[in-house]
Design a protein around this motif. Sequence first.
Motif, PDB file in Angstrom:
ATOM      1  N   UNK A 188     -28.071 -22.019  27.214  1.00  0.00           N
ATOM      2  CA  UNK A 188     -27.209 -22.599  26.181  1.00  0.00           C
ATOM      3  C   UNK A 188     -25.931 -23.178  26.778  1.00  0.00           C
ATOM      4  N   UNK A 189     -25.614 -24.372  26.344  1.00  0.00           N
ATOM      5  CA  UNK A 189     -24.397 -25.052  26.769  1.00  0.00           C
ATOM      6  C   UNK A 189     -23.319 -24.757  25.719  1.00  0.00           C
ATOM      7  N   UNK A 190     -22.701 -23.586  25.850  1.00  0.00           N
ATOM      8  CA  UNK A 190     -21.713 -23.154  24.861  1.00  0.00           C
ATOM      9  C   UNK A 190     -20.480 -24.056  24.858  1.00  0.00           C
ATOM     10  N   UNK A 191     -19.945 -24.446  26.012  1.00  0.00           N
ATOM     11  CA  UNK A 191     -18.791 -25.356  25.967  1.00  0.00           C
ATOM     12  C   UNK A 191     -19.118 -26.688  25.287  1.00  0.00           C
ATOM     13  N   UNK A 192     -20.298 -27.219  25.541  1.00  0.00           N
ATOM     14  CA  UNK A 192     -20.710 -28.461  24.892  1.00  0.00           C
ATOM     15  C   UNK A 192     -20.860 -28.276  23.391  1.00  0.00           C
ATOM     16  N   UNK A 193     -21.449 -27.159  22.985  1.00  0.00           N
ATOM     17  CA  UNK A 193     -21.614 -26.875  21.557  1.00  0.00           C
ATOM     18  C   UNK A 193     -20.253 -26.705  20.887  1.00  0.00           C
ATOM     19  N   UNK A 194     -19.331 -26.040  21.574  1.00  0.00           N
ATOM     20  CA  UNK A 194     -17.986 -25.859  21.023  1.00  0.00           C
ATOM     21  C   UNK A 194     -17.301 -27.212  20.835  1.00  0.00           C
ATOM     22  N   UNK A 195     -17.427 -28.071  21.815  1.00  0.00           N
ATOM     23  CA  UNK A 195     -16.824 -29.399  21.744  1.00  0.00           C
ATOM     24  C   UNK A 195     -17.380 -30.193  20.562  1.00  0.00           C
ATOM     25  N   UNK A 196     -18.700 -30.140  20.387  1.00  0.00           N
ATOM     26  CA  UNK A 196     -19.320 -30.869  19.279  1.00  0.00           C
ATOM     27  C   UNK A 196     -18.928 -30.266  17.929  1.00  0.00           C
ATOM     28  N   UNK A 197     -18.786 -28.947  17.862  1.00  0.00           N
ATOM     29  CA  UNK A 197     -18.358 -28.313  16.613  1.00  0.00           C
ATOM     30  C   UNK A 197     -16.936 -28.745  16.259  1.00  0.00           C
ATOM     31  N   UNK A 198     -16.077 -28.862  17.262  1.00  0.00           N
ATOM     32  CA  UNK A 198     -14.712 -29.322  17.026  1.00  0.00           C
ATOM     33  C   UNK A 198     -14.720 -30.769  16.532  1.00  0.00           C
ATOM     34  N   UNK A 199     -15.576 -31.596  17.119  1.00  0.00           N
ATOM     35  CA  UNK A 199     -15.692 -32.982  16.660  1.00  0.00           C
ATOM     36  C   UNK A 199     -16.164 -33.036  15.210  1.00  0.00           C
ATOM     37  N   UNK A 200     -17.123 -32.175  14.859  1.00  0.00           N
ATOM     38  CA  UNK A 200     -17.626 -32.147  13.485  1.00  0.00           C
ATOM     39  C   UNK A 200     -16.531 -31.716  12.519  1.00  0.00           C
ATOM     40  N   UNK A 201     -15.757 -30.703  12.891  1.00  0.00           N
ATOM     41  CA  UNK A 201     -14.664 -30.256  12.023  1.00  0.00           C
ATOM     42  C   UNK A 201     -13.620 -31.346  11.836  1.00  0.00           C
ATOM     43  N   UNK A 202     -13.325 -32.085  12.889  1.00  0.00           N
ATOM     44  CA  UNK A 202     -12.356 -33.178  12.776  1.00  0.00           C
ATOM     45  C   UNK A 202     -12.874 -34.254  11.818  1.00  0.00           C
ATOM     46  N   UNK A 203     -14.150 -34.587  11.931  1.00  0.00           N
ATOM     47  CA  UNK A 203     -14.730 -35.591  11.036  1.00  0.00           C
ATOM     48  C   UNK A 203     -14.718 -35.097   9.591  1.00  0.00           C
ATOM     49  N   UNK A 204     -15.026 -33.815   9.385  1.00  0.00           N
ATOM     50  CA  UNK A 204     -15.002 -33.264   8.027  1.00  0.00           C
ATOM     51  C   UNK A 204     -13.586 -33.225   7.472  1.00  0.00           C
ATOM     52  N   UNK A 205     -12.621 -32.905   8.323  1.00  0.00           N
ATOM     53  CA  UNK A 205     -11.219 -32.898   7.888  1.00  0.00           C
ATOM     54  C   UNK A 205     -10.792 -34.305   7.470  1.00  0.00           C
ATOM     55  N   UNK A 206     -11.159 -35.291   8.275  1.00  0.00           N
ATOM     56  CA  UNK A 206     -10.827 -36.680   7.946  1.00  0.00           C
ATOM     57  C   UNK A 206     -11.551 -37.144   6.685  1.00  0.00           C
ATOM     58  N   UNK A 207     -12.790 -36.714   6.528  1.00  0.00           N
ATOM     59  CA  UNK A 207     -13.558 -37.057   5.328  1.00  0.00           C
ATOM     60  C   UNK A 207     -12.892 -36.470   4.089  1.00  0.00           C
ATOM     61  N   UNK A 208     -12.496 -35.213   4.183  1.00  0.00           N
ATOM     62  CA  UNK A 208     -11.838 -34.556   3.059  1.00  0.00           C
ATOM     63  C   UNK A 208     -10.533 -35.281   2.700  1.00  0.00           C
ATOM     64  N   UNK A 209      -9.758 -35.626   3.698  1.00  0.00           N
ATOM     65  CA  UNK A 209      -8.493 -36.332   3.444  1.00  0.00           C
ATOM     66  C   UNK A 209      -8.746 -37.704   2.824  1.00  0.00           C
ATOM     67  N   UNK A 210      -9.800 -38.376   3.278  1.00  0.00           N
ATOM     68  CA  UNK A 210     -10.142 -39.695   2.737  1.00  0.00           C
ATOM     69  C   UNK A 210     -10.566 -39.595   1.273  1.00  0.00           C
ATOM     70  N   UNK A 211     -11.378 -38.599   0.953  1.00  0.00           N
ATOM     71  CA  UNK A 211     -11.881 -38.471  -0.411  1.00  0.00           C
ATOM     72  C   UNK A 211     -10.807 -37.975  -1.379  1.00  0.00           C
ATOM     73  N   UNK A 212      -9.831 -37.230  -0.866  1.00  0.00           N
ATOM     74  CA  UNK A 212      -8.742 -36.738  -1.722  1.00  0.00           C
ATOM     75  C   UNK A 212      -7.711 -37.821  -1.992  1.00  0.00           C
ATOM     76  N   UNK A 213      -7.757 -38.877  -1.198  1.00  0.00           N
ATOM     77  CA  UNK A 213      -6.889 -40.013  -1.434  1.00  0.00           C
ATOM     78  C   UNK A 213      -5.615 -39.909  -0.724  1.00  0.00           C
TER      79      UNK A 213
END
Length: 68
Positions: free
Chosen positions: A43-68
């Motif tokens: 398992x590439x844990x550092x790679x998985x952690x990096x991708x999880x952080x990217x996903x959280x950033x995208x979700x945070x931006x999505x939430x901010x976009x949808x909230x206006x």
Amino acid sequence: MATSPRALAPTSPTTGTPDPIQLHAQAHNALNMAVFYLRQPHANVPGARSKAIQALAALRNLSATLEG
């Protein structure tokens, strides 16, 4: 390779606002890659952690976009 959260949210050339569909796709793809990294025999844990952080950033931006 570290990516800033702002680099994860491309903007529309005409409006300057993030595209919710693109942000959703980025979060989905990043989470799929995180799972892929974790399912490997070594398992590439550092790679998985990096991708999880990217996903959280995208979700945070999505939430901010949808909230206006």
